[in-house]
Design a protein around this motif. Sequence first.
Motif, PDB file in Angstrom:
ATOM      1  N   PHE A 106     -27.276  23.443 -25.995  1.00  0.00           N
ATOM      2  CA  PHE A 106     -26.213  22.616 -26.569  1.00  0.00           C
ATOM      3  C   PHE A 106     -25.453  21.790 -25.536  1.00  0.00           C
ATOM      4  N   LEU A 107     -25.828  21.912 -24.265  1.00  0.00           N
ATOM      5  CA  LEU A 107     -25.054  21.310 -23.187  1.00  0.00           C
ATOM      6  C   LEU A 107     -24.880  19.807 -23.349  1.00  0.00           C
ATOM      7  N   ARG A 108     -23.647  19.347 -23.137  1.00  0.00           N
ATOM      8  CA  ARG A 108     -23.333  17.917 -23.123  1.00  0.00           C
ATOM      9  C   ARG A 108     -23.080  17.497 -21.680  1.00  0.00           C
ATOM     10  N   ASP A 109     -23.282  16.215 -21.406  1.00  0.00           N
ATOM     11  CA  ASP A 109     -23.120  15.714 -20.039  1.00  0.00           C
ATOM     12  C   ASP A 109     -21.701  15.906 -19.502  1.00  0.00           C
ATOM     13  N   ASP A 110     -20.717  15.924 -20.418  1.00  0.00           N
ATOM     14  CA  ASP A 110     -19.332  16.017 -19.965  1.00  0.00           C
ATOM     15  C   ASP A 110     -18.813  17.454 -19.917  1.00  0.00           C
TER      16      ASP A 110
END
Length: 215
Positions: A165-169
């Motif tokens: 689920f990782l987002r860049d931010d």
Amino acid sequence: MPPSEETLAERAYRLIEDQIIRLVLPPGARLTEQELAARLDIGRTPVREALQRLVNDGLVVVFPRKGIAVSVINPLDVLMALEVRSALERLVAGAAARRANAAVKAELTELGERLVATAATANVDAFMQLDKTIHRRLGQTAANPFLVRALAPLEAMARRARFYFLRDDDLAPSAELHRAVIGRVVAGDSAAAEAASEALVDYLRSGIKRTVVGM
């Protein structure tokens, strides 16, 4: 056998777990003992033992007459696991704050700074490895093996969910929250360390919810 020496089953477990967590073996992937033994260059018996542990951890499922597969990632399951992890991580942080000596405090501080610097490079693999090291060191410092064993499968599930689920931010805020936990541990403030730990897990929980809604 020296404590630092891995058995083949432990090595197989570590390697398979790592590939599942980093999604090299993606959710739903079919597994066989023979293929994994060839992939890892380890015998089938240690692989079989490793797979049984991974079944117990919830990372692998067995389908009668159909074989073995990497478990799917269910956001609701992850969120429920994080509720339990939050309570256990509070205990770890509080105990670590009470028991950390000067050498451990210096080591944790350095790890926290490295995590912040790594977040700025957007190197997810390096970030997650440091994250794992920090949590392992906090667990060792807490000096409660029962607590560490209870946390292990929950941490594995959470790390895999973060890769998924990782987002860049996400990296920089997460790094700062880790550094906050470390800061409270280093200060020896167990209540503040527990609160900082809860804030970190709350951030992970909200990040998963945010990502799921945006899918």
